[in-house]
Design a protein around this motif. Structure first.
Motif, PDB file in Angstrom:
ATOM      1  N   TYR A 150      28.906   1.463 -11.500  1.00 15.73           N
ATOM      2  CA  TYR A 150      29.371  -0.118 -11.658  1.00 15.73           C
ATOM      3  C   TYR A 150      30.989  -0.263 -11.256  1.00 15.73           C
ATOM      4  N   ALA A 191      33.207  -3.497 -10.335  1.00 10.97           N
ATOM      5  CA  ALA A 191      33.235  -5.112 -10.741  1.00 10.97           C
ATOM      6  C   ALA A 191      34.845  -5.509 -10.684  1.00 10.97           C
ATOM      7  N   THR A 237      32.756 -10.282  -9.766  1.00  8.37           N
ATOM      8  CA  THR A 237      31.665  -9.718  -9.090  1.00  8.37           C
ATOM      9  C   THR A 237      31.246  -8.410  -9.818  1.00  8.37           C
ATOM     10  N   GLY A 238      30.214  -7.803  -9.431  1.00  6.51           N
ATOM     11  CA  GLY A 238      29.585  -6.755  -9.964  1.00  6.51           C
ATOM     12  C   GLY A 238      28.723  -6.135  -8.965  1.00  6.51           C
ATOM     13  N   GLN A 239      28.763  -4.881  -8.651  1.00  4.48           N
ATOM     14  CA  GLN A 239      27.622  -3.870  -7.831  1.00  4.48           C
ATOM     15  C   GLN A 239      27.402  -2.897  -8.663  1.00  4.48           C
ATOM     16  N   GLU A 240      25.742  -2.675  -8.620  1.00  2.00           N
ATOM     17  CA  GLU A 240      25.630  -1.393  -9.247  1.00  2.00           C
ATOM     18  C   GLU A 240      25.342  -0.410  -8.211  1.00  2.00           C
TER      19      GLU A 240
END
Length: 98
Positions: free
Chosen positions: A5, A7, A87-90
């Motif tokens: 993750y 972020a 913001t966040g990205q897996e």
């Protein structure tokens, strides 16, 4: 495969270092609950932006960590100092060093 993750969070002016301290206060217990990497970074180009990079044994372990009383308390302490811009990205971690 490990779960990742990435972020960002934006702080109110002048509160970046306060939020960084809150984020780093709880790192000691993260390994025991499945965290492999937990990095908090800042950029001189954006003085109110914090980056958090995490690698976990699984998404389930990450999600469970968010329910821990210590995590909930840290979030409650930090929230008043944040703007609400996140913001966040897996990710599925394919490999690397760390």
């Amino acid at each position: 495969m490990s779960y990742g993750y990435l972020a960002t969070m934006r702080t109110q002016a002048g509160h970046r270092d306060d939020v960084v301290r809150i984020l780093l206060d709880g790192v000691d217990g993260l390994r025991a609950v499945g965290c492999r990497v937990y990095l908090v970074g800042v950029s001189p180009a954006e003085p109110d932006l914090i980056w958090v990079n995490e690698v976990w044994e699984s998404k389930e372990r990450h999600d469970a960590s968010l329910q821990m009383p210590e995590t909930k308390a840290a979030i409650a302490r930090a929230m008043p100092m944040l703007t609400g811009e996140f913001t966040g990205q897996e990710l599925t971690i394919a490999g690397g060093l760390g």
